[in-house]
Design a protein around this motif. Structure first.
Motif: not given
Length: 318
Positions: A155, A159, A191, A194, A199-200, A203, A215-217, A232-233
């Motif tokens: 991630d 990112r 993903r 992130v 956050e990872t 999820r 779904e992320t962001n 965020d999620l």
């Protein structure tokens, strides 16, 4: 001319001037006029056999890595978690420096783990130090990181714009290297977009419990299609948002006020917001159950959380 002459005179008086701020070998020291007797003095610090720094030179993360590369046999490059940190710009002194080399010499260096490679390496210069690329580093890290931390790494690399989830999947599928089995599983869980390791984690816990993947962001909109905030999620089918509230926010009054107003906007726009804090990670199953409760309240009729083998692997190094 007088200034240049003065500089040459200074170098002759003090041969260590040009060695300041870097690691160097015994041979380099001799080339600069440093004798073996001088090297044995308190002015010099030995980092590895035949590798030194001046005592007045701070041991920085860069200098630590440069010293390890100088001491290693063959053409040594940063690899594994050391390469991961360097690629991501995480500058910190490492307890162990991981290097890959094409040499078979059985060299032992304190604080350095040498990985001897049978096949040609394809390093790239990263901030002046040879380093393996993000996809190879991801697979290498699978030999030393558990599943959760490996997905965190993927991630973060994505990112930072250094790779993509698709490239990680393709590289892992096409190469037969140590760690590739775990890397293949982790790559499918990486993903884009992130923002943080936690956050990872959130999820992964939701997914590992068998719930729909957020779904992320994602940009949140109200019923009129107007922008509200970025979530965020996000589980858009049920208008549920799950977010991690980090400890930094607890200490920052300005940020807390911004978060408070933002969350009011999200609720007013008809979204359910589930806020996860550090305390929730003491009972990770509660995170899955809270997400499930929010989904059910919004009409979800899918499976309840279950805690099987994927859950156990995600939890193992938490």
């Amino acid at each position: 001319m007088p200034d240049a002459h003065a500089g040459r005179m200074l170098d002759r008086r003090d041969p260590t001037t040009s060695l300041t701020g870097r690691a160097f070998t015994t041979a380099t020291a001799r080339d600069h006029g440093v004798t073996d007797r001088m090297l044995r003095s308190a002015r010099f610090v030995r980092l590895h056999p035949r590798v030194w720094r001046l005592g007045a030179t701070e041991l920085t993360p860069r200098l630590q890595l440069e010293a390890a590369v100088l001491a290693a046999p063959g053409r040594a490059v940063l690899s594994h978690v050391t390469a991961l940190d360097w690629l991501l710009g995480t500058d910190r002194l490492a307890a162990v420096v991981h290097l890959s080399t094409d040499s078979t010499a059985q060299t032992v260096l304190q604080g350095v783990r040498l990985h001897r490679r049978r096949h040609a390496l394809a390093p790239r210069p990263v901030r002046g130090i040879a380093c393996l690329g993000p996809e190879r580093t991801f697979v290498d890290c699978a030999t030393v990181l558990g599943l959760r931390r490996l997905v965190r790494a993927g991630d973060a690399l994505s990112r930072a714009g250094l790779t993509t989830p698709a490239r990680l999947v393709r590289y892992a599928d096409e190469h037969h290297l140590d760690g590739v089995i775990r890397a293949r599983e982790a790559a499918h869980l990486v993903r884009p977009r992130v923002d943080s390791p936690r956050e990872t984690d959130v999820r992964l816990l939701i997914v590992a419990a068998g719930l729909p993947e957020p779904e992320t962001n994602v940009e949140l909109l109200d019923d009129r299609g107007q922008w509200v905030a970025r979530g965020d999620l996000v589980l858009p089918a049920w208008r549920v948002v799950v977010e991690h509230d980090g400890w930094v926010h607890e200490r920052d009054a300005v940020q807390r006020q911004k978060d408070h107003l933002r969350r009011e906007r999200i609720h007013a726009a008809g979204w359910t917001l589930v806020v996860i804090t550090v305390a929730d990670f003491e009972r990770p199953a509660s995170i899955a159950w809270r997400a499930h409760a929010a989904l059910v309240a919004r009409g979800y009729r899918g499976p309840r959380p279950s805690f099987g083998s994927l859950w156990a692997r995600v939890r193992r190094d938490m």
